[in-house]
Design a protein around this motif. Structure first.
Motif, PDB file in Angstrom:
ATOM      1  N   PRO A  10       0.941  -1.027   0.123  1.00 63.98           N
ATOM      2  CA  PRO A  10      -0.070  -0.043   0.106  1.00 63.98           C
ATOM      3  C   PRO A  10       0.773   1.356   0.075  1.00 63.98           C
ATOM      4  O   PRO A  10       0.476   2.218  -0.762  1.00 63.98           O
ATOM      5  CB  PRO A  10      -0.759  -0.162   1.171  1.00 63.98           C
ATOM      6  CG  PRO A  10      -0.908  -1.550   1.698  1.00 63.98           C
ATOM      7  CD  PRO A  10       0.319  -2.378   1.120  1.00 63.98           C
ATOM      8  N   CYS A  11       2.097   1.075   0.706  1.00 66.05           N
ATOM      9  CA  CYS A  11       2.732   2.521   0.882  1.00 66.05           C
ATOM     10  C   CYS A  11       3.498   2.794  -0.523  1.00 66.05           C
ATOM     11  O   CYS A  11       3.375   3.826  -1.078  1.00 66.05           O
ATOM     12  CB  CYS A  11       3.882   2.151   1.589  1.00 66.05           C
ATOM     13  SG  CYS A  11       5.227   3.655   2.017  1.00 66.05           S
ATOM     14  N   VAL A  12       4.141   1.717  -1.067  1.00 65.99           N
ATOM     15  CA  VAL A  12       4.706   1.803  -2.529  1.00 65.99           C
ATOM     16  C   VAL A  12       3.804   2.280  -3.568  1.00 65.99           C
ATOM     17  O   VAL A  12       4.175   3.013  -4.450  1.00 65.99           O
ATOM     18  CB  VAL A  12       5.669   0.779  -2.589  1.00 65.99           C
ATOM     19  CG1 VAL A  12       6.381   0.942  -3.818  1.00 65.99           C
ATOM     20  CG2 VAL A  12       6.702   0.539  -1.429  1.00 65.99           C
ATOM     21  N   ASP A  13       2.671   1.579  -3.506  1.00 61.99           N
ATOM     22  CA  ASP A  13       1.780   1.869  -4.598  1.00 61.99           C
ATOM     23  C   ASP A  13       1.294   3.362  -4.632  1.00 61.99           C
ATOM     24  O   ASP A  13       1.040   3.937  -5.682  1.00 61.99           O
ATOM     25  CB  ASP A  13       0.404   0.908  -4.353  1.00 61.99           C
ATOM     26  CG  ASP A  13       0.571  -0.360  -4.942  1.00 61.99           C
ATOM     27  OD1 ASP A  13       1.690  -0.474  -5.743  1.00 61.99           O
ATOM     28  OD2 ASP A  13      -0.223  -1.106  -4.907  1.00 61.99           O
ATOM     29  N   ARG A  14       1.042   3.842  -3.569  1.00 62.08           N
ATOM     30  CA  ARG A  14       0.682   5.348  -3.307  1.00 62.08           C
ATOM     31  C   ARG A  14       1.970   6.133  -3.626  1.00 62.08           C
ATOM     32  O   ARG A  14       1.602   7.092  -4.594  1.00 62.08           O
ATOM     33  CB  ARG A  14       0.140   5.868  -2.078  1.00 62.08           C
ATOM     34  CG  ARG A  14      -0.242   7.121  -1.871  1.00 62.08           C
ATOM     35  CD  ARG A  14      -0.829   7.451  -0.576  1.00 62.08           C
ATOM     36  NE  ARG A  14      -1.274   8.725  -0.236  1.00 62.08           N
ATOM     37  CZ  ARG A  14      -2.243   9.444  -0.747  1.00 62.08           C
ATOM     38  NH1 ARG A  14      -3.363   8.638  -1.446  1.00 62.08           N
ATOM     39  NH2 ARG A  14      -2.615  10.525  -0.919  1.00 62.08           N
ATOM     40  N   ALA A  15       3.091   5.706  -3.276  1.00 62.40           N
ATOM     41  CA  ALA A  15       4.279   6.603  -3.575  1.00 62.40           C
ATOM     42  C   ALA A  15       4.546   6.516  -5.146  1.00 62.40           C
ATOM     43  O   ALA A  15       4.703   7.564  -5.525  1.00 62.40           O
ATOM     44  CB  ALA A  15       5.603   6.115  -2.711  1.00 62.40           C
ATOM     45  N   ARG A  74       2.882   7.308  12.375  1.00 60.98           N
ATOM     46  CA  ARG A  74       2.190   6.667  11.440  1.00 60.98           C
ATOM     47  C   ARG A  74       2.820   5.426  11.107  1.00 60.98           C
ATOM     48  O   ARG A  74       3.955   4.913  11.585  1.00 60.98           O
ATOM     49  CB  ARG A  74       2.212   7.386  10.119  1.00 60.98           C
ATOM     50  CG  ARG A  74       1.697   8.845  10.003  1.00 60.98           C
ATOM     51  CD  ARG A  74       0.339   8.800  10.196  1.00 60.98           C
ATOM     52  NE  ARG A  74      -0.338  10.264   9.998  1.00 60.98           N
ATOM     53  CZ  ARG A  74      -1.634  10.623  10.283  1.00 60.98           C
ATOM     54  NH1 ARG A  74      -2.321   9.539  10.335  1.00 60.98           N
ATOM     55  NH2 ARG A  74      -1.830  11.849  10.368  1.00 60.98           N
ATOM     56  N   HIS A  75       1.663   4.355  10.601  1.00 64.46           N
ATOM     57  CA  HIS A  75       2.079   3.204   9.898  1.00 64.46           C
ATOM     58  C   HIS A  75       2.722   3.125   8.815  1.00 64.46           C
ATOM     59  O   HIS A  75       2.339   4.026   8.024  1.00 64.46           O
ATOM     60  CB  HIS A  75       0.757   2.182  10.151  1.00 64.46           C
ATOM     61  CG  HIS A  75       1.286   0.692   9.897  1.00 64.46           C
ATOM     62  ND1 HIS A  75       1.387   0.178   8.319  1.00 64.46           N
ATOM     63  CD2 HIS A  75       1.860  -0.081  10.658  1.00 64.46           C
ATOM     64  CE1 HIS A  75       1.766  -1.133   8.525  1.00 64.46           C
ATOM     65  NE2 HIS A  75       1.814  -1.394   9.744  1.00 64.46           N
ATOM     66  N   GLU A 133      -0.255   9.203   4.560  1.00 61.35           N
ATOM     67  CA  GLU A 133       0.387  10.000   5.052  1.00 61.35           C
ATOM     68  C   GLU A 133       1.935   9.893   4.943  1.00 61.35           C
ATOM     69  O   GLU A 133       2.817  10.608   4.817  1.00 61.35           O
ATOM     70  CB  GLU A 133      -0.015  10.448   6.486  1.00 61.35           C
ATOM     71  CG  GLU A 133      -1.524  11.172   6.217  1.00 61.35           C
ATOM     72  CD  GLU A 133      -2.531   9.875   6.475  1.00 61.35           C
ATOM     73  OE1 GLU A 133      -3.656  10.513   6.631  1.00 61.35           O
ATOM     74  OE2 GLU A 133      -2.255   8.896   6.543  1.00 61.35           O
ATOM     75  N   PHE A 134       2.349   8.696   5.399  1.00 59.69           N
ATOM     76  CA  PHE A 134       3.692   8.230   5.639  1.00 59.69           C
ATOM     77  C   PHE A 134       4.299   8.187   4.118  1.00 59.69           C
ATOM     78  O   PHE A 134       5.288   8.815   3.842  1.00 59.69           O
ATOM     79  CB  PHE A 134       3.917   6.836   5.985  1.00 59.69           C
ATOM     80  CG  PHE A 134       5.260   6.477   6.317  1.00 59.69           C
ATOM     81  CD1 PHE A 134       6.048   6.836   7.423  1.00 59.69           C
ATOM     82  CD2 PHE A 134       6.032   5.748   5.430  1.00 59.69           C
ATOM     83  CE1 PHE A 134       7.499   6.666   7.533  1.00 59.69           C
ATOM     84  CE2 PHE A 134       7.245   5.245   5.514  1.00 59.69           C
ATOM     85  CZ  PHE A 134       7.802   5.825   6.535  1.00 59.69           C
TER      86      PHE A 134
END
Length: 408
Positions: free
Chosen positions: A197-202, A380-381, A386-387
């Motif tokens: 989820p983090c890398v997809d958004r980034a 944050r996780h 937001e991270f």
């Protein structure tokens, strides 16, 4: 165009001569490199074994005197890599083709790994149907299964060796794709299933900002490929969200990218944002393959073929110290972002690997060794939007400050 041909000519000379004739039939010149040591070469090389060992900082006589086959192969591999890299720098190498068993594959692919992405590399070996990562690493090497041992010419070996020569000819004769004008700067990002989820958004945010994003799966060879492309000068910025391969290297998991992971960007001065994604885990295969010494540890069965083991506070402290030291040694813009509420999808409140003490040990190790590199701690996780946004904003700011433009 010249193809460098590598083999031990005392055992594979006749076969390499056939490959040379097939290349000639395809309109290609070749340079034959002899990486043998003991017997006499079956054909006359263009680059002698004496030259190969000299390029490794020794002599053929010294290698023969020690009579250690393993050492001879290691030195031949180093010499071949140095020779081919130097010839490429002079504009003399347009492709590399090697043939052989374990020794030939070790030598040939060492030379291939010394070359950048895009230079044709073909290795014919009996080991091509097995575990090829030690030979391929993070490079674009074609491994062709020899099917039969490379020991004499017969209808099978001729078919395979001819296919290798024709494959090389195709790689050289057919034009490379034309890159679009104003191609966007490349940003590399690292991802695991538990940081998706983090890398997809980034990635989405970076693409919206005008960058092209390469995502590397942090499975060992992904990290190797990342480090190699950075070293080749192709990457404008690095979003190293998922540094989990460091845990496998430290503890003994199956997805290590080696001790040089997290060093290439620092050496080249490439802007990088580093985080601690998936450092809560060490990777193994099916549960039965986990070494017995770990039997009392905490495990999570990711799927039938992947077993995850929770890293301990002591291991996390060491990992944090390593990240801090490597970041502090960087010659370019660097920042570390810490997600205080968890480093993976299963390291969060109520999840199997939730361990505040281990996380704190990880963060403390970084705080103790990061030097002048900024450390940004976020409540944050790692998979919070937001991270991801904070990581992208930091990296984009670094790249813009270095004059990296997204305008064609």
């Amino acid at each position: 165009m010249a193809v460098y041909l590598l083999a031990t000519l005392d055992t594979k000379g006749v076969e390499l001569d056939f490959v040379r004739s097939e290349l000639r039939r395809c309109g290609l010149a070749s340079v034959v490199v002899d990486a043998g040591c003991l017997g006499e070469p079956a054909i006359t090389p263009d680059v002698s074994r004496e030259q190969v060992f000299a390029a490794a900082g020794t002599t053929l006589a010294a290698v023969r005197e020690r009579n250690d086959r393993g050492e001879a192969v290691t030195l031949a591999a180093a010499g071949a890599a140095n020779l081919v890299a130097a010839a490429y720098a002079r504009g003399e190498v347009h492709g590399v083709l090697g043939i052989g068993g374990s020794a030939g594959a070790t030598i040939g692919t060492a030379a291939m790994r010394a070359l950048p992405l895009g230079v044709p590399k073909v290795m014919v070996s009996t080991l091509a149907s097995g575990q090829t990562r030690p030979y391929v690493g993070g490079k674009d090497i074609f491994m062709l299964n020899a099917v039969v041992d490379i020991a004499g010419l017969n209808r099978i070996s001729r078919t395979v060796l001819s296919a290798a020569a024709r494959a090389m000819a195709g790689l050289l004769h057919f034009p490379k794709p034309v890159l679009p004008a104003g191609d966007r700067p490349l940003v590399a990002a690292t991802m695991f299933g538990v940081t998706t989820p983090c890398v997809d958004r980034a990635r989405q945010r970076l693409e919206e900002a005008g960058y092209e994003v390469l995502v590397f799966h942090a499975t060992g060879n992904g990290g190797e490929a990342l480090e190699g492309l950075i070293a080749d000068g192709l990457i404008a910025g690095v979003l190293d969200i998922t540094t989990t391969e460091l845990a496998d290297e430290l503890v003994g998991g199956v997805l290590s990218a080696g001790p040089t992971r997290l060093t290439a960007a620092g050496k080249r001065g490439v802007p990088q944002v580093i985080s601690v994604g998936a450092l809560d885990m060490v990777n193994f295969g099916p549960r039965a393959t986990v070494p017995d010494k770990f039997r009392d540890r905490l495990f999570y069965q990711h799927n039938p073929t992947v077993t995850l083991m929770r890293t301990t506070p002591d291991e996390n402290r060491l990992l944090g110290e390593e990240i801090g030291r490597k970041a502090a040694a960087a010659t370019g813009p660097t920042a570390i972002l810490l997600p205080l509420k968890g480093v993976s999808a299963i390291d969060a409140a109520g999840k199997p690997f939730d361990d505040p003490a281990a996380r704190e040990a990880l963060f403390a190790g970084i705080r103790a060794t990061h030097g002048a590199v900024p450390v940004v701690e976020l409540e944050r996780h790692i998979n919070d939007a937001e991270f991801a946004d904070a990581a992208v904003e930091r990296l984009v700011g670094m790249m813009e400050a270095r004059g990296v433009s997204t305008v064609g």
